[in-house]
Design an enzyme around this catalytic site. Structure first.
Site, PDB file in Angstrom:
ATOM      1  CG  HIS A 265      63.902 -58.098 -32.573  1.00  0.00           C
ATOM      2  ND1 HIS A 265      64.466 -59.347 -32.577  1.00  0.00           N
ATOM      3  CD2 HIS A 265      64.834 -57.283 -32.034  1.00  0.00           C
ATOM      4  CE1 HIS A 265      65.686 -59.292 -32.063  1.00  0.00           C
ATOM      5  NE2 HIS A 265      65.924 -58.038 -31.713  1.00  0.00           N
TER       6      HIS A 265
ATOM      7  CG  ASP B 100      63.021 -62.280 -33.495  1.00  0.00           C
ATOM      8  OD1 ASP B 100      64.180 -62.718 -33.322  1.00  0.00           O
ATOM      9  OD2 ASP B 100      62.756 -61.072 -33.561  1.00  0.00           O
TER      10      ASP B 100
ATOM     11  CD  GLN C  77      66.325 -44.120 -37.224  1.00  0.00           C
ATOM     12  OE1 GLN C  77      66.305 -43.766 -36.057  1.00  0.00           O
ATOM     13  NE2 GLN C  77      67.034 -45.139 -37.634  1.00  0.00           N
TER      14      GLN C  77
ATOM     15  CG  ASP D 288      73.501 -55.943 -32.996  1.00  0.00           C
ATOM     16  OD1 ASP D 288      73.160 -55.025 -32.233  1.00  0.00           O
ATOM     17  OD2 ASP D 288      72.838 -56.252 -34.010  1.00  0.00           O
TER      18      ASP D 288
HETATM   19  N1  UDP Z   1      63.184 -45.570 -35.017  1.00  0.00           N
HETATM   20  C1  UDP Z   1      62.180 -44.694 -35.339  1.00  0.00           C
HETATM   21  N2  UDP Z   1      62.163 -43.477 -34.722  1.00  0.00           N
HETATM   22  C2  UDP Z   1      63.075 -43.091 -33.821  1.00  0.00           C
HETATM   23  C3  UDP Z   1      64.133 -43.989 -33.507  1.00  0.00           C
HETATM   24  C4  UDP Z   1      64.158 -45.233 -34.131  1.00  0.00           C
HETATM   25  O1  UDP Z   1      61.326 -44.981 -36.174  1.00  0.00           O
HETATM   26  O2  UDP Z   1      62.954 -41.978 -33.297  1.00  0.00           O
HETATM   27  C5  UDP Z   1      63.187 -46.917 -35.654  1.00  0.00           C
HETATM   28  C6  UDP Z   1      64.327 -47.079 -36.621  1.00  0.00           C
HETATM   29  O3  UDP Z   1      63.942 -46.654 -37.907  1.00  0.00           O
HETATM   30  C7  UDP Z   1      64.614 -48.569 -36.544  1.00  0.00           C
HETATM   31  C8  UDP Z   1      64.133 -48.988 -35.153  1.00  0.00           C
HETATM   32  O4  UDP Z   1      63.342 -47.901 -34.666  1.00  0.00           O
HETATM   33  O5  UDP Z   1      63.881 -49.275 -37.533  1.00  0.00           O
HETATM   34  C9  UDP Z   1      65.260 -49.195 -34.167  1.00  0.00           C
HETATM   35  O6  UDP Z   1      65.921 -50.375 -34.461  1.00  0.00           O
HETATM   36  P1  UDP Z   1      67.494 -50.516 -34.339  1.00  0.00           P
HETATM   37  O7  UDP Z   1      67.832 -51.912 -34.718  1.00  0.00           O
HETATM   38  O8  UDP Z   1      68.184 -49.463 -35.094  1.00  0.00           O
HETATM   39  O9  UDP Z   1      67.813 -50.238 -32.823  1.00  0.00           O
HETATM   40  P2  UDP Z   1      67.215 -50.800 -31.424  1.00  0.00           P
HETATM   41  O10 UDP Z   1      66.061 -49.931 -31.079  1.00  0.00           O
HETATM   42  O11 UDP Z   1      66.810 -52.234 -31.647  1.00  0.00           O
HETATM   43  O12 UDP Z   1      68.355 -50.637 -30.503  1.00  0.00           O
END
Ligand code: UDP
Length: 466
Positions: free
Chosen positions: A19, A112, A343, A382
């Site tokens: 978020h 948010d 990532q 989701d």
């Molecule tokens: N991310 C990152 N490094 C990692 C894993 C995830 O920078 O090793 C970032 C990814 O680029 C994304 C966010 O963390 O922007 C994760 O958001 P997402 O909505 O995909 O998944 P959530 O963590 O909310 O389940």
């Protein structure tokens, strides 16, 4: 260009990585147009937060009543209840103090959408609110229909159709298990269900509804929703260097709750041939069972691709005991395991040919925007819905299937990754991925749909404040 000098907006982030990233990125776009942006973030994140690069944005902490919260506690009922109470108070105090100071007081608060109560705080202080949705339009529409009572819970399969929604027609692609887990299984996370439905409790009072998606991606639904609400698509909110390159120095998200092992990843990826590696990550919150970890490890070990696997510190204890030797990680030839990475840097690296993902909405948009085909293994929230759209609508991925015990076995993982890397179906998927990459870039590039909407939002703010 409008005279934005001195116009100030407040942004309140919800303290979860998925978020923070899109809301901060959107804030950077506004700041690049000359707005002064103060980004408020709950203080419990302070100890873990790595402030890498927030550009000209001022980051300020406000109290959420906790000193420090581990990432996986951020979704507990206890935290969420407390968060609302504490932040309502501290946000109100912040606005009051800020409105009395000499610099131009903000008239707009971006928040948010899952913290819908923030709008009441903003309005009490005479401010306008912009609700920022960090999920897809498909998922938003489902929550809206449930909130509105059009879709009743528990969900029912319509006789002979096997699906529960047919308006707009695109939605009929969803089967029962493809719905967001909070509505598919109403008893598991009642507090979160209340929050995701609450996003729509006061939308008619919000001046703007902003969505981190792009019109072309969810065309039918954006038009459908646009007929009922005043909404704007402003995504994908990905650092400019990966998209339109118009924002100088916007090379990463900027605020991370985990410390990325960026250099180690880059060095390792540089040593691998083009399109030879599968990148595996389940985001910041998802938690796999021990059986699933063992099967994943086994699949990665047997496949011919290299792998870069993110295993968060809190997940490490579930790894098989002798996994380092077994996976051949000792010499770094076959694979690399890290606790967190950058990532976007990984996905944009030429040696990565496939992303094995949990289908968080940010990860989904990132893979689409960087043209990386996916093997999807949704976990909760989701993600099942996103996975269905990745595979069946945008056709940029393959889905692994679980066995009767609900575990995806190693052979299944290996076979899907092999197909993406070298198979006939994989070829088609790779072509579709390249196509979406171009469409996503166009959406945020000059004159693209999202670019125009961001400009319109900016102009609205300037008109309100001058
Ligand atoms: N991310 C990152 N490094 C990692 C894993 C995830 O920078 O090793 C970032 C990814 O680029 C994304 C966010 O963390 O922007 C994760 O958001 P997402 O909505 O995909 O998944 P959530 O963590 O909310 O389940």
């Amino acid at each position: 260009m409008y005279p934005a000098n001195g116009i100030h907006v407040l942004v309140l982030a919800h303290p979860v990585q998925g978020h923070i990233n899109p809301v901060l990125q959107f804030s950077k776009r506004l700041a690049s147009k000359g707005l002064k942006v103060t980004f408020l973030i709950p203080i419990s994140t302070r100890k873990s937060l790595n402030l890498v690069n927030a550009g000209s944005i001022r980051v300020e902490y406000i109290s959420d009543g906790f000193d420090n919260v581990e990432a996986d506690k951020l979704i507990t009922d206890e935290y969420l209840d407390h968060f609302r109470l504490s932040v309502s108070r501290s946000l109100s105090n912040f606005i009051q103090k800020h409105q009395c100071c000499k610099e131009s007081p903000a008239k707009v608060l971006i928040f948010d959408s899952i913290d819908s109560w923030v709008l009441d705080v903003a309005m009490e202080h005479g401010m306008h609110g912009a609700s920022f949705f960090t999920q897809s339009c498909v998922v938003s529409w489902i929550y809206y229909l449930v909130h509105h009572g059009t879709v009743k819970l528990p969900l029912k399969v319509v006789e002979g159709q096997g699906c529960v929604l047919s308006d707009p027609p695109l939605m009929s692609v969803l089967r029962l298990n493809d719905f967001p887990s909070f509505v598919a299984d109403v008893h598991k996370y009642p507090a979160i269900l209340k929050i995701v439905l609450g996003q729509f409790s006061n939308i008619q009072k919000a001046k703007w509804l902003l969505f981190n998606t792009f019109t072309e991606l969810e065309y039918e639904l954006v038009n459908w929703m646009g007929n009922q609400w005043s909404m704007m698509t402003v995504g994908p909110t990905i650092p400019s260097v990966y998209m339109d390159k118009r924002l100088e120095d916007d090379i990463d998200y900027g605020l991370s709750l985990f410390k990325p092992e960026a250099e180690a990843c880059l060095r390792w990826l540089d040593s691998k041939p083009p399109r030879s590696t599968v990148y595996v990550s389940f985001g910041s919150l998802a938690s796999l069972g021990e059986d699933q970890m063992a099967e994943l490890a086994s699949g990665l070990r047997s496949m011919k691709s290299h792998f870069l696997w993110v295993v968060r510190e809190s997940e490490e204890k579930k790894l098989p005991s002798n996994f380092m030797q077994e996976l051949g990680l000792d010499d770094g030839k076959k694979g690399l395991m890290v606790r967190w990475c950058d990532q976007l840097q990984v996905l944009s690296h030429g040696s990565v040919g496939c992303f094995m993902t949990h289908c968080g909405w940010n990860s989904t948009l990132e893979a689409l925007s960087l043209g990386v085909p996916m093997v999807v293994m949704p976990q909760w929230s989701d993600q099942p819905t996103n996975a269905t759209f990745i595979v069946e609508v945008w056709k940029v991925g393959l889905r692994v299937r679980a066995n009767e015990q609900g575990v995806v076995i190693g052979e299944e993982i290996e076979s899907c990754v092999n197909e993406i890397m070298d198979g006939e179906k994989g070829k088609e998927i790779r072509e579709n991925s390249s196509r979406w990459k171009e469409i996503a870039k166009r959406a945020v590039g000059e004159g693209g749909c999202s670019d125009k909407n961001i400009q319109e939002f900016f102009s609205n703010i300037v008109d309100l404040c001058t």
